[in-house]
Design an enzyme around this catalytic site. Structure first.
Site, PDB file in Angstrom:
ATOM      1  N   ARG A   1       0.847  -1.114   0.122  1.00 58.82           N
ATOM      2  CA  ARG A   1      -0.096   0.099  -0.111  1.00 58.82           C
ATOM      3  C   ARG A   1       0.783   1.221   0.058  1.00 58.82           C
ATOM      4  O   ARG A   1       0.377   2.389  -0.182  1.00 58.82           O
ATOM      5  CB  ARG A   1      -0.924   0.067   1.169  1.00 58.82           C
ATOM      6  CG  ARG A   1      -2.140  -1.190   1.156  1.00 58.82           C
ATOM      7  CD  ARG A   1      -2.739  -1.418   2.571  1.00 58.82           C
ATOM      8  NE  ARG A   1      -1.898  -2.103   3.344  1.00 58.82           N
ATOM      9  CZ  ARG A   1      -2.094  -2.572   4.400  1.00 58.82           C
ATOM     10  NH1 ARG A   1      -3.236  -2.147   5.110  1.00 58.82           N
ATOM     11  NH2 ARG A   1      -1.212  -3.156   5.312  1.00 58.82           N
TER      12      ARG A   1
ATOM     13  N   ASP B   1       7.396   2.591  -2.290  1.00 61.10           N
ATOM     14  CA  ASP B   1       7.476   3.842  -1.318  1.00 61.10           C
ATOM     15  C   ASP B   1       9.131   3.965  -1.020  1.00 61.10           C
ATOM     16  O   ASP B   1       9.513   4.840  -0.677  1.00 61.10           O
ATOM     17  CB  ASP B   1       6.690   3.714  -0.137  1.00 61.10           C
ATOM     18  CG  ASP B   1       6.779   2.111   0.508  1.00 61.10           C
ATOM     19  OD1 ASP B   1       7.463   1.251  -0.197  1.00 61.10           O
ATOM     20  OD2 ASP B   1       6.204   2.212   1.598  1.00 61.10           O
TER      21      ASP B   1
ATOM     22  N   ASP C   1      14.544  -1.050   0.591  1.00 61.16           N
ATOM     23  CA  ASP C   1      15.316  -1.351   1.949  1.00 61.16           C
ATOM     24  C   ASP C   1      16.029  -2.507   1.557  1.00 61.16           C
ATOM     25  O   ASP C   1      17.221  -2.189   1.114  1.00 61.16           O
ATOM     26  CB  ASP C   1      14.047  -1.543   2.809  1.00 61.16           C
ATOM     27  CG  ASP C   1      14.548  -1.742   4.224  1.00 61.16           C
ATOM     28  OD1 ASP C   1      15.650  -1.114   4.348  1.00 61.16           O
ATOM     29  OD2 ASP C   1      13.902  -2.586   5.013  1.00 61.16           O
TER      30      ASP C   1
ATOM     31  N   GLY D   1      15.742  -4.721  -0.460  1.00 58.68           N
ATOM     32  CA  GLY D   1      15.569  -5.306  -2.113  1.00 58.68           C
ATOM     33  C   GLY D   1      14.835  -6.132  -2.157  1.00 58.68           C
ATOM     34  O   GLY D   1      14.655  -6.329  -3.395  1.00 58.68           O
TER      35      GLY D   1
ATOM     36  N   THR E   1      11.333  -7.091  -2.115  1.00 60.69           N
ATOM     37  CA  THR E   1      10.335  -6.542  -2.720  1.00 60.69           C
ATOM     38  C   THR E   1      10.224  -6.325  -4.077  1.00 60.69           C
ATOM     39  O   THR E   1       9.746  -6.800  -4.934  1.00 60.69           O
ATOM     40  CB  THR E   1       9.554  -5.612  -2.016  1.00 60.69           C
ATOM     41  OG1 THR E   1       9.461  -5.789  -0.397  1.00 60.69           O
ATOM     42  CG2 THR E   1       8.068  -5.310  -2.554  1.00 60.69           C
ATOM     43  N   LEU E   2      11.358  -5.373  -4.169  1.00 60.12           N
ATOM     44  CA  LEU E   2      11.539  -5.014  -5.706  1.00 60.12           C
ATOM     45  C   LEU E   2      11.948  -6.086  -6.559  1.00 60.12           C
ATOM     46  O   LEU E   2      11.582  -6.287  -7.537  1.00 60.12           O
ATOM     47  CB  LEU E   2      12.730  -3.828  -5.690  1.00 60.12           C
ATOM     48  CG  LEU E   2      12.696  -3.258  -7.175  1.00 60.12           C
ATOM     49  CD1 LEU E   2      11.503  -2.798  -7.858  1.00 60.12           C
ATOM     50  CD2 LEU E   2      13.691  -2.054  -7.156  1.00 60.12           C
TER      51      LEU E   2
ATOM     52  N   LYS F   1      17.110   3.312   1.044  1.00 58.92           N
ATOM     53  CA  LYS F   1      18.114   3.230   2.218  1.00 58.92           C
ATOM     54  C   LYS F   1      19.403   2.075   1.913  1.00 58.92           C
ATOM     55  O   LYS F   1      19.230   0.875   2.027  1.00 58.92           O
ATOM     56  CB  LYS F   1      17.394   2.213   3.245  1.00 58.92           C
ATOM     57  CG  LYS F   1      16.543   3.332   4.416  1.00 58.92           C
ATOM     58  CD  LYS F   1      16.043   2.412   5.422  1.00 58.92           C
ATOM     59  CE  LYS F   1      14.836   2.822   6.210  1.00 58.92           C
ATOM     60  NZ  LYS F   1      14.284   1.854   6.951  1.00 58.92           N
TER      61      LYS F   1
ATOM     62  N   ASP G   1       3.934   3.898   6.544  1.00 53.37           N
ATOM     63  CA  ASP G   1       3.151   3.766   7.742  1.00 53.37           C
ATOM     64  C   ASP G   1       3.924   2.979   9.027  1.00 53.37           C
ATOM     65  O   ASP G   1       5.030   2.222   8.657  1.00 53.37           O
ATOM     66  CB  ASP G   1       1.914   2.595   7.531  1.00 53.37           C
ATOM     67  CG  ASP G   1       2.584   1.040   7.451  1.00 53.37           C
ATOM     68  OD1 ASP G   1       3.121   0.918   6.607  1.00 53.37           O
ATOM     69  OD2 ASP G   1       2.028   0.423   8.181  1.00 53.37           O
TER      70      ASP G   1
ATOM     71  N   ARG H   1      -0.042   7.098   7.421  1.00 58.52           N
ATOM     72  CA  ARG H   1       0.226   7.329   5.986  1.00 58.52           C
ATOM     73  C   ARG H   1      -0.107   8.536   5.169  1.00 58.52           C
ATOM     74  O   ARG H   1       0.262   9.095   4.362  1.00 58.52           O
ATOM     75  CB  ARG H   1      -0.451   6.311   5.147  1.00 58.52           C
ATOM     76  CG  ARG H   1       0.001   4.831   5.316  1.00 58.52           C
ATOM     77  CD  ARG H   1      -0.860   3.748   4.703  1.00 58.52           C
ATOM     78  NE  ARG H   1      -0.701   2.505   5.003  1.00 58.52           N
ATOM     79  CZ  ARG H   1       0.356   1.567   4.590  1.00 58.52           C
ATOM     80  NH1 ARG H   1       1.230   2.062   3.949  1.00 58.52           N
ATOM     81  NH2 ARG H   1       0.314   0.527   4.985  1.00 58.52           N
TER      82      ARG H   1
HETATM   83  P1  5GP Z   1      12.260  -4.384   1.172  1.00 58.11           P
HETATM   84  O1  5GP Z   1      13.039  -4.500   2.472  1.00 58.11           O
HETATM   85  O2  5GP Z   1      11.792  -5.529   0.703  1.00 58.11           O
HETATM   86  O3  5GP Z   1      13.213  -3.465   0.253  1.00 58.11           O
HETATM   87  O4  5GP Z   1      11.179  -3.321   1.473  1.00 58.11           O
HETATM   88  C1  5GP Z   1       9.967  -4.127   2.067  1.00 58.11           C
HETATM   89  C2  5GP Z   1       9.081  -2.827   2.583  1.00 58.11           C
HETATM   90  O5  5GP Z   1       9.378  -2.455   3.836  1.00 58.11           O
HETATM   91  C3  5GP Z   1       8.926  -1.615   1.601  1.00 58.11           C
HETATM   92  O6  5GP Z   1       8.186  -1.404   0.659  1.00 58.11           O
HETATM   93  C4  5GP Z   1       8.241  -0.820   2.983  1.00 58.11           C
HETATM   94  O7  5GP Z   1       7.083  -0.896   2.833  1.00 58.11           O
HETATM   95  C5  5GP Z   1       8.799  -1.514   4.213  1.00 58.11           C
HETATM   96  N1  5GP Z   1      10.071  -0.375   4.836  1.00 58.11           N
HETATM   97  C6  5GP Z   1      11.299  -0.505   4.776  1.00 58.11           C
HETATM   98  N2  5GP Z   1      11.634   0.559   5.297  1.00 58.11           N
HETATM   99  C7  5GP Z   1      10.759   1.094   5.973  1.00 58.11           C
HETATM  100  C8  5GP Z   1      10.746   2.345   6.765  1.00 58.11           C
HETATM  101  O8  5GP Z   1      11.664   3.069   7.052  1.00 58.11           O
HETATM  102  N3  5GP Z   1       9.448   2.607   6.900  1.00 58.11           N
HETATM  103  C9  5GP Z   1       8.293   2.093   6.609  1.00 58.11           C
HETATM  104  N4  5GP Z   1       7.042   2.500   6.994  1.00 58.11           N
HETATM  105  N5  5GP Z   1       8.168   0.971   5.959  1.00 58.11           N
HETATM  106  C10 5GP Z   1       9.521   0.572   5.745  1.00 58.11           C
HETATM  107 MG    MG Z   2       5.791  -1.393   0.635  1.00 59.60          MG
END
Ligand code: 5GP
Ligand code: MG
Length: 181
Positions: A43, A103, A106, A108, A110-111, A134, A162, A168
């Site tokens: 979301r 959004d 982090d 990586g 999810t992407l 990040k 969030d 949000r």
């Molecule tokens: P990933 O770790 O797969 O790159 O990111 C997964 C998801 O973690 C992001 O899409 C986001 O929803 C959530 N996320 C990562 N870092 C943060 C943060 O600092 N704040 C929030 N609210 N969500 C985060």
């Molecule tokens: Mg997300």
């Protein structure tokens, strides 16, 4: 939720507005001749995507827009590591250019998952446009083609992001400062 405050503003609404102007310009310049589909990951992307596509419109970009809901995180600040599809896209992305919008980049995971998924669906060219990045947290070697702002390893909320489904709606990005640390 742990005791915390969100008083520390990292990017104001006007910082974000100004950055999106240049981001939209860069994105529009890279748009190729194939049809364009913008896929938002829900979301967290909903506010960023809504603002971005209206700025792209100024540059004459008229994409199809769809969303997919991916889950990778529990209710709090920790990520579970595993990505699952809660809702898939319905637009046909075969032989199109796709710009994935989310959004924050982090770890990586999810992407990485989303790119693979769209590749499997036959997208010809896939780019990623992330509101925040990040880089210090990366666990999967993946980079975005377009990034709004880089952030340090802190937990942030607002502008779609969030904490336990709250915050949000904030028009700015704030750091969550935990008071029990
Ligand atoms: P990933 O770790 O797969 O790159 O990111 C997964 C998801 O973690 C992001 O899409 C986001 O929803 C959530 N996320 C990562 N870092 C943060 C943060 O600092 N704040 C929030 N609210 N969500 C985060
Ligand atoms: Mg997300």
């Amino acid at each position: 939720m742990r005791p915390h405050n969100t008083n520390k503003i990292l990017f104001s609404a006007s910082d974000i507005d100004a950055r999106l102007d240049t981001l939209a310009e860069d994105l529009a310049a890279g748009c190729r001749d194939r049809p364009l589909v913008i896929v938002g990951i829900l979301r967290g992307s909903f506010i960023f995507l809504a603002d971005l596509v209206r700025k792209l419109h100024v540059h004459g970009v008229n994409p199809q827009i769809d969303f997919m809901t991916l889950l990778s995180r529990g209710s709090g600040v920790e990520t579970t590591g595993k990505v699952i599809i809660r809702k898939d896209i319905t637009v046909d992305v075969k032989d199109t250019n796709v710009v994935l919008v989310d959004d924050i980049l982090d770890t990586g995971r999810t992407l990485n998952f989303a790119v693979q998924h769209l590749r499997d669906k036959g997208a010809a060219h896939i780019q990623a446009c992330m509101f925040l990045d990040k880089p210090s947290r990366r666990e999967v070697p993946i980079e975005a083609d377009f990034v709004g702002f880089e952030v340090d390893d802190v937990f942030v909320v607002g502008y779609g992001l969030d904490y336990d489904s709250y915050y949000r709606e904030l028009p700015h990005v704030a750091e969550v400062v935990f008071l029990d640390e």
